[in-house]
Design a protein around this motif. Structure first.
Motif, short mmCIF file in Angstrom:
data_model
loop_
_atom_site.label_atom_id
_atom_site.label_comp_id
_atom_site.label_asym_id
_atom_site.label_seq_id
_atom_site.Cartn_x
_atom_site.Cartn_y
_atom_site.Cartn_z
N ALA A 1 0.83 -1.21 0.00
CA ALA A 1 0.00 0.00 0.00
C ALA A 1 0.87 1.25 0.00
CB ALA A 1 -0.93 -0.01 1.21
N LEU A 2 1.96 1.24 0.78
CA LEU A 2 2.87 2.38 0.81
C LEU A 2 3.51 2.61 -0.56
CD1 LEU A 2 4.63 1.87 4.27
CD2 LEU A 2 2.71 3.37 3.72
N ASP A 3 3.89 1.53 -1.22
CA ASP A 3 4.47 1.64 -2.55
C ASP A 3 3.45 2.20 -3.54
OD1 ASP A 3 6.89 0.66 -1.74
OD2 ASP A 3 6.49 -1.41 -2.35
N THR A 4 2.21 1.75 -3.43
CA THR A 4 1.16 2.25 -4.32
C THR A 4 0.95 3.74 -4.12
OG1 THR A 4 0.05 0.09 -4.26
CG2 THR A 4 -1.25 1.98 -5.00
N ALA A 5 0.91 4.16 -2.86
CA ALA A 5 0.76 5.59 -2.57
C ALA A 5 1.95 6.38 -3.09
CB ALA A 5 0.59 5.80 -1.07
N GLY A 6 3.15 5.80 -2.94
CA GLY A 6 4.35 6.47 -3.42
C GLY A 6 4.36 6.68 -4.92
N ARG A 7 3.66 5.81 -5.64
CA ARG A 7 3.56 5.96 -7.10
C ARG A 7 2.46 6.94 -7.50
NH1 ARG A 7 3.98 0.27 -6.76
NH2 ARG A 7 1.75 0.09 -7.24
N GLY A 8 1.73 7.45 -6.51
CA GLY A 8 0.70 8.46 -6.79
C GLY A 8 -0.69 7.92 -7.00
N ASP A 9 -0.87 6.60 -6.90
CA ASP A 9 -2.20 6.01 -7.08
C ASP A 9 -2.88 5.97 -5.72
OD1 ASP A 9 -4.47 4.67 -7.82
OD2 ASP A 9 -3.44 3.01 -8.82
N LEU A 10 -3.39 7.12 -5.28
CA LEU A 10 -3.92 7.24 -3.93
C LEU A 10 -5.21 6.46 -3.74
CD1 LEU A 10 -3.24 11.03 -3.18
CD2 LEU A 10 -1.74 9.05 -2.92
N ALA A 11 -6.02 6.39 -4.76
CA ALA A 11 -7.28 5.66 -4.64
C ALA A 11 -7.03 4.16 -4.41
CB ALA A 11 -8.12 5.86 -5.90
N ALA A 12 -6.09 3.60 -5.18
CA ALA A 12 -5.76 2.19 -5.01
C ALA A 12 -5.12 1.94 -3.64
CB ALA A 12 -4.82 1.72 -6.12
N ALA A 13 -4.27 2.87 -3.21
CA ALA A 13 -3.64 2.74 -1.90
C ALA A 13 -4.68 2.77 -0.80
CB ALA A 13 -2.62 3.85 -1.70
N GLN A 14 -5.68 3.64 -0.96
CA GLN A 14 -6.76 3.73 0.03
C GLN A 14 -7.49 2.39 0.14
OE1 GLN A 14 -7.51 6.85 1.63
NE2 GLN A 14 -8.78 5.65 3.02
N THR A 15 -7.76 1.78 -0.99
CA THR A 15 -8.44 0.48 -1.00
C THR A 15 -7.61 -0.58 -0.29
OG1 THR A 15 -9.57 1.02 -3.07
CG2 THR A 15 -9.43 -1.31 -2.46
N ALA B 1 -5.32 8.29 7.10
CA ALA B 1 -5.55 9.68 7.48
C ALA B 1 -4.63 10.60 6.69
CB ALA B 1 -5.32 9.86 8.97
N ALA B 2 -3.37 10.19 6.52
CA ALA B 2 -2.43 11.00 5.75
C ALA B 2 -2.86 11.11 4.29
CB ALA B 2 -1.02 10.40 5.84
N LEU B 3 -3.40 10.03 3.74
CA LEU B 3 -3.87 10.06 2.35
C LEU B 3 -5.02 11.04 2.19
CD1 LEU B 3 -3.83 6.32 1.18
CD2 LEU B 3 -2.34 8.18 0.43
N LEU B 4 -5.91 11.09 3.17
CA LEU B 4 -7.01 12.06 3.10
C LEU B 4 -6.47 13.48 3.04
CD1 LEU B 4 -9.50 10.52 5.71
CD2 LEU B 4 -9.81 10.64 3.22
N ALA B 5 -5.46 13.76 3.84
CA ALA B 5 -4.85 15.10 3.82
C ALA B 5 -4.21 15.38 2.47
CB ALA B 5 -3.82 15.21 4.95
N GLU B 6 -3.53 14.39 1.91
CA GLU B 6 -2.88 14.57 0.61
C GLU B 6 -3.90 14.81 -0.50
OE1 GLU B 6 -0.26 11.27 -0.19
OE2 GLU B 6 0.58 11.34 1.84
#
Length: 240
Positions: free
Chosen positions: A65-79, A101-106
């Motif tokens: 999930a952290l890798d997914t968020a790092g690539r900018g795919d926040l929706a997939a990371a949230q899932t 919570a951090a993803l929501l802020a981003e």
């Protein structure tokens, strides 16, 4: 609208702009300590849970999930984080909630992120994680909330016996400055300067804030003169 009201609104807008500029400049340093705590907690707890568990599935899901968020795919990371929070083992669901919570802020959902951090603070038995959640919520509210909202999260962290008092006091000072309570902001910044455990970089930021307020005429020259020696002392090399 009277001229007095117009000038007051202009002054408040200018102060808000200055505040945002100062916060954008120093935010990475202010929250750096909090982020370091998250990383350390994740590394330490992750290794502990990994070695004690028969399965590393939860660990793999978190880092995926952290890798997914790092690539900018926040929706997939949230899932992915939702799944981990619901089905994960050990302490991984808590780490997933922090990252959610951090993803929501981003994504610009400050109120959603604050609500998520508040929920974490209210549900944590681990005092350090509870304090971290309050600190991260207060950090978001410095620029996106009211002084009362910041004080509600950081008031208990700004006490002399709190390990997070220096970051909490800096955030409180910025919120107080933004709200126009310059005396309180000066006191908060000075409390950090007077803290013997404050680092030189932290003291330098406090001195910058005080100098900014002095240039605006919101603090006295006497206060700035008192802050300068503290900065100079912090900059002196420590004898080996």
């Amino acid at each position: 609208m009277s001229n007095e009201n117009i000038f007051r609104e202009i002054d408040e807008e200018l102060r808000s702009d200055r505040m945002r500029a100062m916060w954008r400049r120093f935010a990475p340093f202010v929250i750096g300590g909090a982020i370091a705590i998250v990383v350390l907690v994740a590394a330490n707890e992750g290794w502990s849970w990994y070695t004690k568990s028969q399965s590393s599935q939860a660990s793999q899901e978190l880092y995926a999930a952290l890798d997914t968020a790092g690539r900018g795919d926040l929706a997939a990371a949230q899932t992915q984080l939702d799944q981990l929070a619901a089905d994960g083992s050990g302490g991984y669901p808590v780490l997933a909630e922090f990252r959610k919570a951090a993803l929501l802020a981003e994504q610009g959902d400050v109120q959603g992120a604050v609500a998520a951090y508040d929920a974490l603070a209210n549900s944590q038995s681990n005092m350090r994680l509870r304090e971290l959640a309050l600190l991260l919520a207060g950090n978001l509210l410095v620029d996106g909330g009211t002084l009362a909202e910041v004080e509600a999260r950081l008031g208990t962290l700004a006490t002399d016996d709190s390990a997070m008092r220096r970051v909490a006091r800096e955030l409180l000072g910025l919120a107080q400055y933004k709200a126009g309570d310059f005396a309180a902001a000066e006191a908060s910044f000075q409390a950090v300067l007077d803290d013997p455990l404050a680092t030189s970089s932290l003291r330098n930021r406090m001195a910058y804030y005080m100098a900014q307020m002095l240039s605006e005429g919101t603090v006295s020259a006497t206060s700035e003169a008192e802050a300068a020696p503290a900065e100079d002392q912090a900059a002196e090399p420590v004898a080996e």
